[in-house]
Design a protein around this motif. Structure first.
Motif, PDB file in Angstrom:
ATOM      1  N   HIS A  46       0.865  -1.185   0.000  1.00  0.00           N
ATOM      2  CA  HIS A  46       0.000   0.000   0.000  1.00  0.00           C
ATOM      3  C   HIS A  46       0.902   1.235   0.000  1.00  0.00           C
ATOM      4  O   HIS A  46       2.009   1.197   0.544  1.00  0.00           O
ATOM      5  CB  HIS A  46      -0.912   0.031   1.227  1.00  0.00           C
ATOM      6  CG  HIS A  46      -1.964  -1.024   1.237  1.00  0.00           C
ATOM      7  ND1 HIS A  46      -3.122  -0.926   0.501  1.00  0.00           N
ATOM      8  CD2 HIS A  46      -2.041  -2.201   1.897  1.00  0.00           C
ATOM      9  CE1 HIS A  46      -3.869  -1.994   0.705  1.00  0.00           C
ATOM     10  NE2 HIS A  46      -3.236  -2.791   1.549  1.00  0.00           N
ATOM     11  N   ASN A  48       1.015   5.683   0.452  1.00  0.00           N
ATOM     12  CA  ASN A  48       0.375   6.943   0.851  1.00  0.00           C
ATOM     13  C   ASN A  48      -0.802   6.706   1.792  1.00  0.00           C
ATOM     14  O   ASN A  48      -1.797   7.413   1.745  1.00  0.00           O
ATOM     15  CB  ASN A  48      -0.088   7.730  -0.389  1.00  0.00           C
ATOM     16  CG  ASN A  48      -0.411   9.177  -0.054  1.00  0.00           C
ATOM     17  OD1 ASN A  48       0.224   9.789   0.798  1.00  0.00           O
ATOM     18  ND2 ASN A  48      -1.410   9.735  -0.741  1.00  0.00           N
ATOM     19  N   MET A  49      -0.681   5.680   2.653  1.00  0.00           N
ATOM     20  CA  MET A  49      -1.712   5.415   3.654  1.00  0.00           C
ATOM     21  C   MET A  49      -1.083   5.559   5.031  1.00  0.00           C
ATOM     22  O   MET A  49      -0.210   4.768   5.407  1.00  0.00           O
ATOM     23  CB  MET A  49      -2.315   4.023   3.466  1.00  0.00           C
ATOM     24  CG  MET A  49      -3.052   3.879   2.146  1.00  0.00           C
ATOM     25  SD  MET A  49      -4.027   2.357   2.030  1.00  0.00           S
ATOM     26  CE  MET A  49      -5.355   2.729   3.191  1.00  0.00           C
ATOM     27  N   SER A 113      -3.158   2.255  -4.165  1.00  0.00           N
ATOM     28  CA  SER A 113      -3.050   3.672  -3.840  1.00  0.00           C
ATOM     29  C   SER A 113      -4.134   4.431  -4.595  1.00  0.00           C
ATOM     30  O   SER A 113      -4.964   3.847  -5.296  1.00  0.00           O
ATOM     31  CB  SER A 113      -1.671   4.199  -4.241  1.00  0.00           C
ATOM     32  OG  SER A 113      -1.471   4.013  -5.635  1.00  0.00           O
ATOM     33  N   ASP A 114      -4.107   5.771  -4.493  1.00  0.00           N
ATOM     34  CA  ASP A 114      -5.038   6.615  -5.230  1.00  0.00           C
ATOM     35  C   ASP A 114      -4.386   7.117  -6.525  1.00  0.00           C
ATOM     36  O   ASP A 114      -3.225   6.815  -6.818  1.00  0.00           O
ATOM     37  CB  ASP A 114      -5.511   7.790  -4.365  1.00  0.00           C
ATOM     38  CG  ASP A 114      -4.344   8.587  -3.783  1.00  0.00           C
ATOM     39  OD1 ASP A 114      -3.296   8.689  -4.448  1.00  0.00           O
ATOM     40  OD2 ASP A 114      -4.473   9.105  -2.660  1.00  0.00           O
ATOM     41  N   GLN A 115      -5.144   7.884  -7.293  1.00  0.00           N
ATOM     42  CA  GLN A 115      -4.657   8.329  -8.601  1.00  0.00           C
ATOM     43  C   GLN A 115      -3.431   9.231  -8.490  1.00  0.00           C
ATOM     44  O   GLN A 115      -2.487   9.111  -9.277  1.00  0.00           O
ATOM     45  CB  GLN A 115      -5.781   9.066  -9.344  1.00  0.00           C
ATOM     46  CG  GLN A 115      -6.991   8.207  -9.671  1.00  0.00           C
ATOM     47  CD  GLN A 115      -6.654   7.087 -10.636  1.00  0.00           C
ATOM     48  OE1 GLN A 115      -5.934   7.299 -11.616  1.00  0.00           O
ATOM     49  NE2 GLN A 115      -7.149   5.890 -10.362  1.00  0.00           N
ATOM     50  N   LYS A 116      -3.414  10.127  -7.510  1.00  0.00           N
ATOM     51  CA  LYS A 116      -2.261  11.014  -7.344  1.00  0.00           C
ATOM     52  C   LYS A 116      -1.014  10.212  -6.983  1.00  0.00           C
ATOM     53  O   LYS A 116       0.080  10.487  -7.477  1.00  0.00           O
ATOM     54  CB  LYS A 116      -2.552  12.057  -6.251  1.00  0.00           C
ATOM     55  CG  LYS A 116      -3.545  13.130  -6.667  1.00  0.00           C
ATOM     56  CD  LYS A 116      -3.923  14.015  -5.493  1.00  0.00           C
ATOM     57  CE  LYS A 116      -2.718  14.795  -4.977  1.00  0.00           C
ATOM     58  NZ  LYS A 116      -3.119  15.731  -3.891  1.00  0.00           N
ATOM     59  N   THR A 117      -1.191   9.209  -6.136  1.00  0.00           N
ATOM     60  CA  THR A 117      -0.054   8.383  -5.756  1.00  0.00           C
ATOM     61  C   THR A 117       0.445   7.568  -6.933  1.00  0.00           C
ATOM     62  O   THR A 117       1.657   7.336  -7.073  1.00  0.00           O
ATOM     63  CB  THR A 117      -0.426   7.467  -4.581  1.00  0.00           C
ATOM     64  OG1 THR A 117      -1.005   8.258  -3.534  1.00  0.00           O
ATOM     65  CG2 THR A 117       0.789   6.739  -4.045  1.00  0.00           C
ATOM     66  N   GLN A 245      -9.266   5.850   7.648  1.00  0.00           N
ATOM     67  CA  GLN A 245      -8.307   5.334   6.672  1.00  0.00           C
ATOM     68  C   GLN A 245      -8.735   5.651   5.244  1.00  0.00           C
ATOM     69  O   GLN A 245      -7.923   6.067   4.413  1.00  0.00           O
ATOM     70  CB  GLN A 245      -8.164   3.824   6.823  1.00  0.00           C
ATOM     71  CG  GLN A 245      -7.347   3.379   8.013  1.00  0.00           C
ATOM     72  CD  GLN A 245      -7.273   1.864   8.093  1.00  0.00           C
ATOM     73  OE1 GLN A 245      -8.223   1.158   7.788  1.00  0.00           O
ATOM     74  NE2 GLN A 245      -6.138   1.358   8.525  1.00  0.00           N
ATOM     75  N   LEU A 246     -10.026   5.453   4.962  1.00  0.00           N
ATOM     76  CA  LEU A 246     -10.496   5.536   3.584  1.00  0.00           C
ATOM     77  C   LEU A 246     -11.020   6.911   3.197  1.00  0.00           C
ATOM     78  O   LEU A 246     -10.972   7.275   2.027  1.00  0.00           O
ATOM     79  CB  LEU A 246     -11.582   4.485   3.347  1.00  0.00           C
ATOM     80  CG  LEU A 246     -11.143   3.025   3.537  1.00  0.00           C
ATOM     81  CD1 LEU A 246     -12.319   2.085   3.321  1.00  0.00           C
ATOM     82  CD2 LEU A 246      -9.997   2.677   2.585  1.00  0.00           C
ATOM     83  N   LEU A 247     -11.521   7.659   4.149  1.00  0.00           N
ATOM     84  CA  LEU A 247     -12.175   8.925   3.817  1.00  0.00           C
ATOM     85  C   LEU A 247     -11.520  10.146   4.450  1.00  0.00           C
ATOM     86  O   LEU A 247     -11.798  11.262   4.033  1.00  0.00           O
ATOM     87  CB  LEU A 247     -13.656   8.882   4.258  1.00  0.00           C
ATOM     88  CG  LEU A 247     -14.508   7.748   3.688  1.00  0.00           C
ATOM     89  CD1 LEU A 247     -15.919   7.823   4.259  1.00  0.00           C
ATOM     90  CD2 LEU A 247     -14.546   7.807   2.166  1.00  0.00           C
ATOM     91  N   LYS A 249      -8.202  11.457   4.758  1.00  0.00           N
ATOM     92  CA  LYS A 249      -6.769  11.645   4.502  1.00  0.00           C
ATOM     93  C   LYS A 249      -6.168  12.774   5.335  1.00  0.00           C
ATOM     94  O   LYS A 249      -5.051  12.681   5.824  1.00  0.00           O
ATOM     95  CB  LYS A 249      -6.541  11.946   3.020  1.00  0.00           C
ATOM     96  CG  LYS A 249      -6.690  10.749   2.101  1.00  0.00           C
ATOM     97  CD  LYS A 249      -5.485   9.841   2.203  1.00  0.00           C
ATOM     98  CE  LYS A 249      -5.543   8.722   1.166  1.00  0.00           C
ATOM     99  NZ  LYS A 249      -4.395   7.808   1.318  1.00  0.00           N
TER     100      LYS A 249
END
Length: 329
Positions: A46, A48-49, A113-117, A245-247, A249
């Motif tokens: 994982h 950026n978490m 990860s997310d799109q930015k990551t 964790q999910l919402l 940041k």
């Protein structure tokens, strides 16, 4: 219990804690798992978490391997489109050379990860499209049958690190079947397609040099405590933490705020992620896992426990091992 139990360790960073403390917690868990009779411990990639410390997955596996003796260790999984197959072959070839016969390599195609990551990782948005080809290239390096003439993984060549395809959809099931690899379904957070994917995998499985018959590992959440009420309270706290964790940041939710979110449409999705969860006393969790193994048509279960503290996680896995009558090392 006719099926092995394994552990998915999220290398959780506790509130106010550090990654260094998380790694020591993961070592304590792996050592207990080894003594209690669990088959393997896997760590997931994982990025950026802020609550998960297993981003450099192969490095963490090496640390745990150096401080344990027998338990299998692996990635559940490496998100292969984030990496060059040769690099992963070298990393896991190194691990297998250091800890022979103990290393697993689970492979996924999600970004972790997310799109930015994804952009920070220099990952091409279309890289997932080459996942089947990349798996075969990686397999070639590890078996000593490189698909690219003149290129070998050193270390890695001939180590035959076993590969596992991870998935939560029919795509992964079909790929694992076509390549003759074990299939691990992420039902601990993506339950919807579990039975359809496993049925497809078993129906279409083609034997390979690595595997003669289909083999399914199914993820499931489990939390055992001395009383049902205590287990349910710990599980509720884990759901609240998952909201952050999910919402969240850039913020932390109070318990009251998290409960309100859990009643919203976004919160219902978070609840659905935990659809397959055995929560209660050791005997209650054992009964649930027996039911789930049959429901999932699974050969092995890999258990995720989202308790907030190390003490709660260690107790849960100990109680479960006793209830499941695992054979201690």
């Amino acid at each position: 219990m006719t099926y092995p139990l394994s552990i998915l360790d999220f290398a959780s960073i506790e509130e106010g804690g550090t990654a260094a403390e998380s790694f020591q917690d993961s070592l304590a868990l792996a050592r207990d798992a080894e003594k209690l009779g669990y088959r393997r411990v896997w760590y997931a990639e994982h990025h950026n978490m802020p609550t998960i410390a297993s981003s450099a997955t192969s490095v963490l596996i090496s640390f745990i391997g150096a401080n344990t003796s027998t338990i299998r260790l692996g990635a559940g999984g490496i998100m292969l489109p984030n990496h060059a197959p040769l690099t992963i072959a070298e990393q896991f070839g190194t691990l297998e050379s250091l800890y022979p016969g103990r290393i697993d390599l689970g492979l996924g195609r999600a970004p972790g990860s997310d799109q930015k990551t994804m952009r920070a990782l220099r990952r091409d948005p279309m890289s997932a499209d080459s996942f089947p080809r990349d798996v075969q290239e990686l397999q070639g390096y590890l078996t000593g049958n490189s698909l690219i003439p003149g290129i070998d993984a050193i270390p890695g060549k001939g180590t035959n690190v076993p590969l596992y395809i991870l998935g939560s959809s029919l795509f992964g099931a079909r790929l694992a079947a076509a390549l003759g690899l074990p299939y691990s379904f992420a039902s601990h957070f993506a339950p919807q397609a579990l039975q359809d994917a496993v049925a497809l995998y078993r129906r279409e499985f083609q034997p390979s040099e690595q595997l003669a018959e289909p083999y399914v590992i199914a993820g499931v959440n489990a939390l055992a405590a001395p009383t049902t009420e205590e287990a349910e309270e710990i599980f509720k706290q884990s759901q609240r933490r998952r909201v952050t964790q999910l919402l969240g940041k850039d913020r932390t939710y109070t318990d009251e705020e998290a409960d309100l979110v859990l009643e919203s449409p976004a919160g219902q999705h978070i609840k659905m992620m935990g659809h397959y969860s055995g929560v209660g006393t050791p005997s209650e969790v054992r009964s649930y896992l027996d039911w789930f193994a049959e429901h999932a048509s699974a050969d092995e279960l890999i258990v995720a426990t989202h308790a907030q503290t190390l003490e709660q996680r260690l107790r849960s896995f100990t109680l479960l091992a006793e209830a499941a009558e695992l054979i201690p090392a």
